[in-house]
Design an enzyme around this catalytic site. Structure first.
Site, PDB file in Angstrom:
ATOM      1  N   GLY A 148       0.801  -1.225   0.000  1.00 18.69           N
ATOM      2  CA  GLY A 148       0.000   0.000   0.000  1.00 18.69           C
ATOM      3  C   GLY A 148       0.831   1.271   0.000  1.00 18.69           C
ATOM      4  O   GLY A 148       2.066   1.252  -0.038  1.00 18.69           O
ATOM      5  N   PHE A 197      -8.002  13.023   2.358  1.00 17.16           N
ATOM      6  CA  PHE A 197      -8.168  11.926   1.390  1.00 17.16           C
ATOM      7  C   PHE A 197      -9.652  11.673   1.140  1.00 17.16           C
ATOM      8  O   PHE A 197     -10.485  11.930   2.007  1.00 17.16           O
ATOM      9  CB  PHE A 197      -7.602  10.622   1.978  1.00 17.16           C
ATOM     10  CG  PHE A 197      -6.105  10.576   2.129  1.00 17.16           C
ATOM     11  CD1 PHE A 197      -5.268  11.526   1.571  1.00 17.16           C
ATOM     12  CD2 PHE A 197      -5.530   9.530   2.848  1.00 17.16           C
ATOM     13  CE1 PHE A 197      -3.891  11.443   1.715  1.00 17.16           C
ATOM     14  CE2 PHE A 197      -4.153   9.436   2.999  1.00 17.16           C
ATOM     15  CZ  PHE A 197      -3.340  10.392   2.436  1.00 17.16           C
ATOM     16  N   HIS A 249      11.275   2.635  36.315  1.00 24.11           N
ATOM     17  CA  HIS A 249      11.931   3.939  36.459  1.00 24.11           C
ATOM     18  C   HIS A 249      13.341   3.846  35.913  1.00 24.11           C
ATOM     19  O   HIS A 249      14.027   2.863  36.184  1.00 24.11           O
ATOM     20  CB  HIS A 249      11.973   4.338  37.932  1.00 24.11           C
ATOM     21  CG  HIS A 249      12.697   5.625  38.167  1.00 24.11           C
ATOM     22  ND1 HIS A 249      12.135   6.841  37.845  1.00 24.11           N
ATOM     23  CD2 HIS A 249      13.943   5.871  38.654  1.00 24.11           C
ATOM     24  CE1 HIS A 249      13.014   7.798  38.141  1.00 24.11           C
ATOM     25  NE2 HIS A 249      14.113   7.237  38.631  1.00 24.11           N
ATOM     26  N   GLY A 288      -2.765  22.885   4.659  1.00 24.38           N
ATOM     27  CA  GLY A 288      -3.441  21.910   5.515  1.00 24.38           C
ATOM     28  C   GLY A 288      -2.555  21.502   6.676  1.00 24.38           C
ATOM     29  O   GLY A 288      -1.431  21.046   6.477  1.00 24.38           O
TER      30      GLY A 288
HETATM   31  P1  NAD Z   1      -6.669  15.822   7.204  1.00 24.77           P
HETATM   32  O1  NAD Z   1      -8.049  15.775   6.678  1.00 24.77           O
HETATM   33  O2  NAD Z   1      -6.352  15.090   8.434  1.00 24.77           O
HETATM   34  O3  NAD Z   1      -6.219  17.357   7.413  1.00 24.77           O
HETATM   35  C1  NAD Z   1      -6.364  18.298   6.399  1.00 24.77           C
HETATM   36  C2  NAD Z   1      -6.264  19.697   6.953  1.00 24.77           C
HETATM   37  O4  NAD Z   1      -6.411  20.608   5.869  1.00 24.77           O
HETATM   38  C3  NAD Z   1      -7.361  20.023   7.952  1.00 24.77           C
HETATM   39  O5  NAD Z   1      -6.779  20.548   9.120  1.00 24.77           O
HETATM   40  C4  NAD Z   1      -8.207  21.061   7.217  1.00 24.77           C
HETATM   41  O6  NAD Z   1      -8.792  22.002   8.087  1.00 24.77           O
HETATM   42  C5  NAD Z   1      -7.180  21.709   6.289  1.00 24.77           C
HETATM   43  N1  NAD Z   1      -7.776  22.374   5.113  1.00 24.77           N
HETATM   44  C6  NAD Z   1      -8.831  21.962   4.383  1.00 24.77           C
HETATM   45  N2  NAD Z   1      -9.097  22.873   3.411  1.00 24.77           N
HETATM   46  C7  NAD Z   1      -8.172  23.842   3.515  1.00 24.77           C
HETATM   47  C8  NAD Z   1      -7.907  25.064   2.803  1.00 24.77           C
HETATM   48  N3  NAD Z   1      -8.662  25.446   1.771  1.00 24.77           N
HETATM   49  N4  NAD Z   1      -6.866  25.835   3.178  1.00 24.77           N
HETATM   50  C9  NAD Z   1      -6.092  25.463   4.230  1.00 24.77           C
HETATM   51  N5  NAD Z   1      -6.313  24.341   4.944  1.00 24.77           N
HETATM   52  C10 NAD Z   1      -7.325  23.532   4.598  1.00 24.77           C
HETATM   53  O7  NAD Z   1      -5.739  15.347   5.970  1.00 24.77           O
HETATM   54  P2  NAD Z   1      -4.230  14.896   5.783  1.00 24.77           P
HETATM   55  O8  NAD Z   1      -3.326  15.466   6.803  1.00 24.77           O
HETATM   56  O9  NAD Z   1      -3.975  15.180   4.340  1.00 24.77           O
HETATM   57  O10 NAD Z   1      -4.299  13.344   5.996  1.00 24.77           O
HETATM   58  C11 NAD Z   1      -5.102  12.536   5.149  1.00 24.77           C
HETATM   59  C12 NAD Z   1      -5.507  11.269   5.864  1.00 24.77           C
HETATM   60  O11 NAD Z   1      -4.378  10.458   6.128  1.00 24.77           O
HETATM   61  C13 NAD Z   1      -6.183  11.562   7.176  1.00 24.77           C
HETATM   62  O12 NAD Z   1      -7.272  10.710   7.314  1.00 24.77           O
HETATM   63  C14 NAD Z   1      -5.105  11.231   8.179  1.00 24.77           C
HETATM   64  O13 NAD Z   1      -5.645  10.787   9.399  1.00 24.77           O
HETATM   65  C15 NAD Z   1      -4.308  10.143   7.488  1.00 24.77           C
HETATM   66  N6  NAD Z   1      -2.904  10.184   7.874  1.00 24.77           N
HETATM   67  C16 NAD Z   1      -2.576   9.979   9.149  1.00 24.77           C
HETATM   68  C17 NAD Z   1      -1.272  10.014   9.541  1.00 24.77           C
HETATM   69  C18 NAD Z   1      -0.949   9.757  10.944  1.00 24.77           C
HETATM   70  O14 NAD Z   1      -1.837   9.424  11.691  1.00 24.77           O
HETATM   71  N7  NAD Z   1       0.282   9.904  11.365  1.00 24.77           N
HETATM   72  C19 NAD Z   1      -0.271  10.323   8.645  1.00 24.77           C
HETATM   73  C20 NAD Z   1      -0.634  10.541   7.354  1.00 24.77           C
HETATM   74  C21 NAD Z   1      -1.958  10.479   6.987  1.00 24.77           C
END
Ligand code: NAD
Length: 471
Positions: free
Chosen positions: A45, A276, A450, A184
């Site tokens: 993936g 996503f 600890h 974002g």
């Molecule tokens: P996300 O949806 O978690 O965050 C996207 C961010 O973009 C949000 O805070 C949103 O408010 C902001 N946003 C949206 N429109 C905007 C705009 N016009 N201008 C500025 N900001 C804007 O998405 P992501 O970070 O791309 O992650 C995608 C998916 O992958 C999520 O479901 C996430 O949980 C998952 N992911 C998780 C991890 C982890 O847990 N470590 C790592 C990578 C990805």
């Protein structure tokens, strides 16, 4: 049916070999099912190829880079040492390649037939696998598990190009741009901001909401905002991106501030990280009759069964919680329901562990304090800062805290929010305690070694019971 293609009948067909799909295939095979798995691009993936694993290698290099540059003096290291991003890139690719080989090894070990090509459903019991040379297999199945993942979302006005890209292009890049605008401030945006800044890139994060990591507890967002500032990252919240596009020498971004002013930035690269969407196109989903939700995900019940009872769906395509370990957990439930008529169901997705691999890390599960107050009214809340933890001082990373939330009636945990060194490793104790209904009165007597970072959990348990010891 194509004449030259292999004809095959299996009990379980898995479409997509991400962390959900390949784990489901193994579990189904362990339960005595004949299994075929079809993958068109990324064995393991996005996670193993261009996501979780290679980015964690880059993050480790970013930590080392920070150690030898910003913290060199404190650790008695020579001044002026710089970490080479190319080495980080090369190691991230070689670690990813090793893990991908591991997936093929596991498929072979479990007697699972692997098909490299695009799978397209031709009915609710058949699928054709095609490569650039044409169809290579027609597979009929008793059960299918759809694990096709998700694709990046984009914004209107943002033209993807060579210098305005999603995360994949950044992960695969051999160089780090001198300046980077991240659109974002979710997990992806924040993780890349930390890597880029640690390698000396000039980073600006534009977030639409009024705080970074807006899905996390407010205290977490505030603590991480402080850490980003220290790293030299500029964060603009309340920023609505209007446009972004390549220019001759870089990229240009326009956004409106919360006050309604239009602002422009020229940068070397723009990373679009605004979420996503479940992948529903490109594999003949219509031919199966499987129903999708109004929000555009495959509709599944608590056992991951779709509207077509012998077809299951797991992972990002279900639109539940787009995390690799959630997909794996769903894959195991689906395989056990199919292969062992198990009555197991997925638990509450809100109780799943979550982690952001920033510097410092963020880890959480369950309800934020605001959600807990809204749902339960009165709640118990306790925080313990890493600045009061001996091990955190020894490793030289004292930013952050452990914050726990409990139900005052049942005295069980309903949420945990951690910022600090390697805090994702501390989550299992909390999710196990919450899942088994262990009370805080029992948790305070669980002795922690600890000196460890985990002692901060024990202190927070004491805090919930009304008597922190070391703070
Ligand atoms: P996300 O949806 O978690 O965050 C996207 C961010 O973009 C949000 O805070 C949103 O408010 C902001 N946003 C949206 N429109 C905007 C705009 N016009 N201008 C500025 N900001 C804007 O998405 P992501 O970070 O791309 O992650 C995608 C998916 O992958 C999520 O479901 C996430 O949980 C998952 N992911 C998780 C991890 C982890 O847990 N470590 C790592 C990578 C990805």
């Amino acid at each position: 049916m194509s004449e030259s293609a292999e004809q095959l009948a299996v009990n379980v067909l898995v479409l997509g070999a991400g962390p959900g799909g390949y784990v489901a295939a193994i579990r189904a095979a362990q339960l005595g099912q004949t299994v075929a798995i079809v993958e068109r691009e990324y064995w393991g993936g996005v996670c193993l190829n261009v996501g979780c694993i290679p980015t964690k290698v880059l993050l480790r290099h970013a930590e080392v880079a920070a150690l030898v540059s910003r913290h060199a003096k404190a650790f008695g290291l020579p001044d002026g040492v710089t970490a080479d991003f190319r080495a980080a890139h090369e190691r991230s690719r070689s670690v990813a390649e090793g893990r991908i080989k591991g997936v093929h090894y596991l498929m072979k070990k479990n007697g699972i037939r692997q098909f490299a090509g695009t799978g397209t459903f031709t009915s609710d019991t058949s699928l054709t696998v095609t490569t650039a040379d044409g169809p290579i297999a027609d597979i009929t199945f008793d059960h299918a598990i759809i694990a096709t993942g998700s694709e990046i979302r984009n914004l209107p006005g943002v033209d993807l190009g060579a210098r305005v890209t999603g995360y994949i292009e950044v992960v695969l890049s051999e160089t780090m741009p001198d300046s980077l605008v991240v659109i974002g401030a979710g997990p992806i945006g924040i993780e890349f901001a930390c890597v880029a800044a640690s390698f000396g890139s000039n980073v600006t994060v534009l977030e639409y909401q009024d705080r970074i990591l807006p899905a996390e507890d407010v205290d977490v967002s505030a603590e991480l905002a402080k850490a980003l500032k220290k790293l030299g990252v500029t964060v603009v919240t309340g920023a609505r991106v209007v446009s972004a596009s390549d220019t001759e020498s870089g990229a240009h971004v326009t956004y409106d501030t919360a006050a309604g002013e239009t602002t422009e930035i020229d940068t070397d690269h723009v990373l679009v990280a605004v979420g996503f969407s479940p992948r529903l196109e490109g594999y003949g989903l219509d031919a199966t009759g499987v129903a999708v939700t109004d929000s555009g995900a495959i509709d599944v019940d608590a056992q991951l069964r779709t509207s077509v009872p012998h077809i299951f769906a797991i992972g990002d395509v279900t639109g539940k919680l787009a995390l690799a370990h959630v997909a794996e957990a769903q894959g195991i439930v689906a395989a056990e329901v199919i292969g062992a008529a198990s009555t197991r169901v997925m638990g509450d997705y809100r109780d799943m562990p979550r982690a952001v691999y920033s510097s410092p890390q963020v880890a959480s599960f369950g309800l934020t304090e605001a959600q807990a107050r809204e749902e339960l009214g009165d709640v118990l809340v306790a925080s313990f800062p890493f600045v009061a933890n001996g091990k955190a001082h020894a490793v030289g990373e004292t930013a952050g805290f452990v914050k726990l939330i409990a139900n005052p009636t049942t005295r069980t945990l309903v949420g945990g929010h951690l910022v600090g060194p390697d805090v994702s490793e501390l989550l299992p104790e909390l999710t196990l305690a919450a899942g088994t209904g262990t009370t805080i009165d029992d948790l305070i007597h669980n002795v922690h070694a600890h000196p460890t970072l985990s002692e901060s959990l024990q202190e927070a348990f004491h805090g919930l019971a009304g008597h922190v010891i070391n703070f």
